[in-house]
Scaffold this active site. Structure first.
Site, mmCIF file in Angstrom:
data_model
loop_
_atom_site.group_PDB
_atom_site.id
_atom_site.type_symbol
_atom_site.label_atom_id
_atom_site.label_comp_id
_atom_site.label_asym_id
_atom_site.label_seq_id
_atom_site.Cartn_x
_atom_site.Cartn_y
_atom_site.Cartn_z
ATOM 1 N N TYR C 97 2.420 -16.697 -30.346
ATOM 2 C CA TYR C 97 2.017 -17.696 -29.349
ATOM 3 C C TYR C 97 2.790 -17.430 -28.060
ATOM 4 C CZ TYR C 97 1.563 -21.998 -26.723
ATOM 5 O OH TYR C 97 1.309 -22.907 -25.720
ATOM 6 N N GLU C 185 -2.048 -19.506 -21.160
ATOM 7 C CA GLU C 185 -1.674 -19.447 -22.579
ATOM 8 C C GLU C 185 -2.445 -18.338 -23.288
ATOM 9 O OE1 GLU C 185 -1.295 -23.175 -25.396
ATOM 10 O OE2 GLU C 185 -3.305 -22.363 -25.596
#
Lengths: 372, 293, 372, 293
Positions: C97, C185
């Site tokens: 992530y 992201e």
């Protein structure tokens, strides 16, 4: 790396700073040809890197074609002036000084400006320091609009001239940043009678340590005062040409400068300054070759090295002697890391290594004077 | 006691596994320096001279108490390495790199100041207290230069340091702490900023300053002496007295200071402040003898 | 402004972040056509802005052309999915992530990363906060290489994967800066079995207040959940569509949200949320037009303005009534600057202005319920 | 006494000659605010309400003592105007601008912090101490809202402020100081950072907080109460209790805080810390009555 005026002005133009119309020429017929484009009167600006061009008669103002040809012949014929920038004359109302440099104490960029332009800022700093305004700029934050605003009002500018000058200051700082400048200067910045703000001159010095990210500037012969300096620069060897009779081949700027002083104190004269230290300590052959091209009477080598190992230098020197067969005496004073080994190497090659700088200088001066 | 680097100063070496880094790490340890760890990204797990190497300063700082960082890092990575050290709260940093971009050096100095830290260099051999410890690259085994003693030395020039210091030693003295301020136009720390350390150091009787033309660092020393901020004797040697002006590009820093930066100006300022200025390196030793004996 | 995945990935690609080969399509035949180029297996990724696409079955993994066609028909036939991104499947070894956002307390940018990718970071923050690593970045200084270095080693990466990830982080931060991002992201960032680091998904939200310097993003219908929301957005009017029977036309986000709450407390239901305040207080006609397009039973107006003058609002409301002849009752509670004048204007137009928000809400709910 | 803006606070108005600037300058003065000067580049020599206008903050600061700066400056120029005020050492700054770019707001807050200054806003009406002084745009003439009294009010929402404050006044109270923190995701000053001022203010008996979903500002207030850093009674009203989640884009700030940012989370945190949370604006007044009467 100091750029020529025409290069600085190209940068100005591409960054939105107005400059007068101009054409770069290398011959007298070209001057005649561009007069139609540039118009008369105009200025013939010698493209040389040294300062004080005005006083030296290197930027004549010409009113007629005849005058232009005469002056162009004088300048381009001198061999010291490889190029002329033929530039339209500006109808000047007033002159402003403007520069961006670095303040090493405050660790900021520093904008320096004066409503009294056209004179040397160093002189102004001594005679009328109150006429100089300064604005420090945090390099990380960059120049803020409010600083530019405050600056132009401190210069006593108003209305549209203030607005144009704000733009020039903003763009000049952008150049300072983009070009990793040590100094970028406009002196004078003209305010024309038509209230237009135009860069009359341009100076741009790029930080040597940032040249890796400043592409497009090749150091041609034109950047150097002599063939020898150009040749040395190609090797990355710091070199200055003088007209004395002792060639220096010494370690580092500090020690070489000190040996230069000592030679002068002892009544000698230096033929060339050459740094044979730091990154160049393995370049003995090339360095000696440069020295031998001078009409010096002796080569004086003084080093006191740390990283630059004395034994490696000594080996280089002996190698150079074997290859180049120097026609003049060599005085060596090679000390520092592994100096015992250096001494052995030099002695084996028939040299008489000395250990005291002043002694070495005195010996070189004596040789140059024919005393030994 | 000595200044900046002392026998118990715990030193981290950034760029420890490189050629220069490992070579001088050995010498620093040999002299007695407390090298506690090193950093080279990607090399965690290695050791140099028995000292563990970490990926980053933070990782090293998590395992060791660190007082100072010694950088053997190329000039283009120096800003990053200094910021990394500052980020871990390291207050003493020495960088030897020659060729740090000017604008980055300005940022380095600005960052150090706002962190209350001291960066010495670039373009220097570093800092040494002969017989005790060093951060940098000094041939401390050359006894006729690196003899312990009670004279502080500060220098802008690499090549002149051995020359002048040898004269200090020849005159019967030794060196307490020698600091190479560095030869760049924007050194991380300036002469005058080092003076409070020498002023407080009980093992320093006098300070030798090895300066040169350009800038205002010598003038700032004179100012500190005039203001009474520095009270110990000062002997200065300045290279470039007879250097022809035309051959040198105008020094940007000289603009602001209205004619400061010339050797004559520096000699005048120092002399008026009570310093002795030596015309030749040899005279440095002789002047010290006059002053201290 | 939240971008679609395909747009975020275009930005990634142009900034040196590897993404799997993919083609954007709008019809089922196109899907068949691009399969040859993309290969099988592949992923059909619905280009919708809402989160949780995986759980909602909006990103099926397909192994055969037949499967691809079936799934494409299902998705594109649903009318909620205007576009599919047909993307090569990655042979996944692990998932990471990675995001850059703003820390409003520390006043920094903030890089958030976790070696446990592929799950929602909010969930991970609650279940395994120790698996999340963070790195604050001073926006003025920018991201320093040492920070990137430290980050990848904190993630436990090594060797070439560490090197590739450093580049991805550096480029992701560059995107954050260049695009004035609120959030950028990558979740998941794939490490393939071939040890290649590839962005599996992409989210990029551009700060609304910086859109003036972010060219090339036009807000088409696709960005909105309903025609009405799209239409309102064209006018710059904040609008949300619901399915209740009271149309709100209230001032500001805070007050409108509160009226929304009060309507619910009183047992009513909201047909639409509409901010008729701030810069929109002169847009009464357009706002009322939007409300009237709903099948609501009453329009409830509640304001308590400062800059948004009550009298100007009242005039606008009366004007709107005269032009649009609303087919349903209007409850007004217009207070604030010049409210006396507002009351006069509203009364003159036959309205019964109220002064208490709860009273107005109760009245609107009663009307909606047919109680009055 | 009041907080942030007091009757003797000397205020500079940046952007004084603009439409909003001149309009609200008049009202600030009418309320009693000590507006000493204004700034609009290019307009030096003009006056607004008898106050001189200068080209720059520095020029104004050279002529006047200045305690605070009120900015009527468009959002894209706000960073510049705030930095200009900070550069002149101004420690209290209010900016009403709606639309300040996010990254610039981060830099504004960072710069204010490193200067030890407070920036209130953007996207706010400002700060008012009814009956005393204000920096911003408040219709202080509406008596059923802006009645002087002993209740502090802090708000994230422009439109809710009048609504809730009217309920405070209706319950028989008045306002000591009302601070519009502003509705942007990165306000210059946060609720909790204002609490010490209210804590010390002898004219404030309790504080009303008007919050909403998103962010962690309400949770920080709860933390300050739990830590004993704020000891006065707190009544909170939070908009958006029944707002459907799906309709709101995920709030970037919520990521880090692991589920914080929901209204339920805020209510829980505040209640556990001892604050009273009002379900409706009207209840704010009623809860204050319970607490203080």
């Amino acid at each position: 790396m100091k750029l020529f005026e025409y290069q600085a002005k190209e940068v100005f133009r591409s960054h939105g700073i107005p400059v007068p119309p101009s054409v770069l020429v290398e011959t007298v017929p070209e001057v005649q040809k561009v007069l139609g484009e540039i118009g008369l009167p105009c200025v013939l600006k010698s493209q040389v890197l040294r300062g004080g061009r005005g006083k030296a008669g290197l930027i004549p103002f010409v009113r007629t074609e005849e005058q232009a040809v005469t002056e162009a012949q004088r300048l381009l014929g001198s061999e010291q002036v490889p190029m002329l920038l033929v530039e339209s004359a500006v109808d000047i109302d007033r002159e402003i000084y403007l520069s961006v440099t670095v303040d090493p104490v405050a660790a900021t960029a520093l904008i320096i400006a004066s409503a009294a332009g056209g004179v040397e800022i160093e002189t102004l700093a001594q005679t009328d320091p109150e006429k100089i305004v300064q604005e420090p700029v945090d390099i990380t934050i960059g120049l803020m609009p409010y600083q530019v605003n405050d600056l132009v009002y401190r210069l006593g500018l108003n209305g549209d001239v203030a607005k144009q000058t704000k733009k020039v200051i903003t763009n000049l700082y952008a150049i300072f940043e983009a070009y990793d400048a040590e100094l970028v200067e406009i002196n004078p910045l003209f305010v024309s009678k038509q209230a237009e703000v135009i860069a009359g001159d341009g100076k741009l010095i790029i930080d040597e340590n940032s040249m890796h990210r400043q592409k497009g500037y090749e150091r041609t012969r034109a950047y150097y005062d002599s063939d020898m300096e150009f040749e040395a620069a190609q090797e990355g060897i710091p070199y200055l040409q003088f007209d004395g009779d002792i060639s220096l081949m010494c370690a580092g700027a500090g020690l070489t400068t000190t040996v230069y002083d000592l030679v002068n104190y002892e009544g000698g004269s230096v033929a060339n300054y050459l740094e044979f230290g730091g990154p160049n300590y393995r370049k003995a052959v090339r360095a000696m070759e440069l020295c031998l091209q001078n009409e010096s009477k002796v080569i004086l080598m003084v080093t006191f090295g740390t990283i630059a190992r004395a034994d490696v230098m000594a080996e280089g020197i002996v190698d150079a002697i074997n290859r180049l067969h120097p026609d003049r005496p060599i005085v060596t004073c090679i000390r520092g890391t592994n100096e015992e080994e250096a001494v052995r190497i030099l002695r084996a090659a028939g040299l008489e290594p000395l250990f005291d700088t002043e002694e070495a200088v005195r010996k070189a001066v004596a040789i140059a004077k024919g005393a030994c | 006691m000595s200044i900046f680097i002392e026998s118990d100063t715990r030193v981290l070496v950034q760029g420890m596994t490189g050629k220069e880094g490992s070579f001088w790490t050995k010498h620093m340890i040999d002299l007695g320096t407390q090298v506690v760890a090193g950093v080279t990204p990607g090399k965690e797990g290695l050791e140099v001279e028995g000292r563990p190497v970490y990926h980053s300063v933070r990782r090293a700082a998590a395992e060791h108490e660190i007082d100072a960082a010694m950088l053997f890092v190329p000039p283009r990575f120096t800003k990053d390495a200094v910021f990394e050290a500052l980020d871990s709260g390291i207050q003493k940093i020495v960088t030897i790199a020659d060729g740090i971009p000017l604008h980055e050096m300005v940022q380095i100095r600005a960052a150090a100041r706002s962190n209350g830290a001291m960066v010495v260099g670039g373009n220097t051999s570093g800092v040494i207290s002969p017989g005790t410890a060093m951060m940098g690259m000094f041939p401390y085994w050359i006894e006729r230069v690196y003899t312990p003693g009670r004279i502080g030395v500060m220098t802008r020039s690499g090549s002149l340091t051995n020359e002048v210091t040898a004269m200090v030693v020849r005159a019967g003295f030794g060196v307490s702490s020698l600091i190479g301020i560095g030869g760049d136009p924007v050194p991380g720390t300036r002469f005058a900023e080092m003076l409070p350390l020498y002023e407080q150091d009980r093992e320093t009787d006098a300070v030798v300053i090895i300066g040169e033309l350009g800038g205002t660092m010598e003038e700032e020393v004179a100012e500190a002496m005039r203001d009474g901020r520095f009270t110990k004797p000062v002997v200065a040697f300045l290279g470039g007295r007879t250097a022809p002006k035309g051959k040198r590009m105008g020094h940007a820093g000289a603009i602001v200071t209205g004619g400061k930066g010339t050797v004559e100006g520096k000699i005048k300022a120092l002399t008026e402040a009570g310093a002795l200025v030596a015309e030749r390196p040899r005279f440095v030793g002789e002047l010290l003898q006059e002053l201290l004996k």
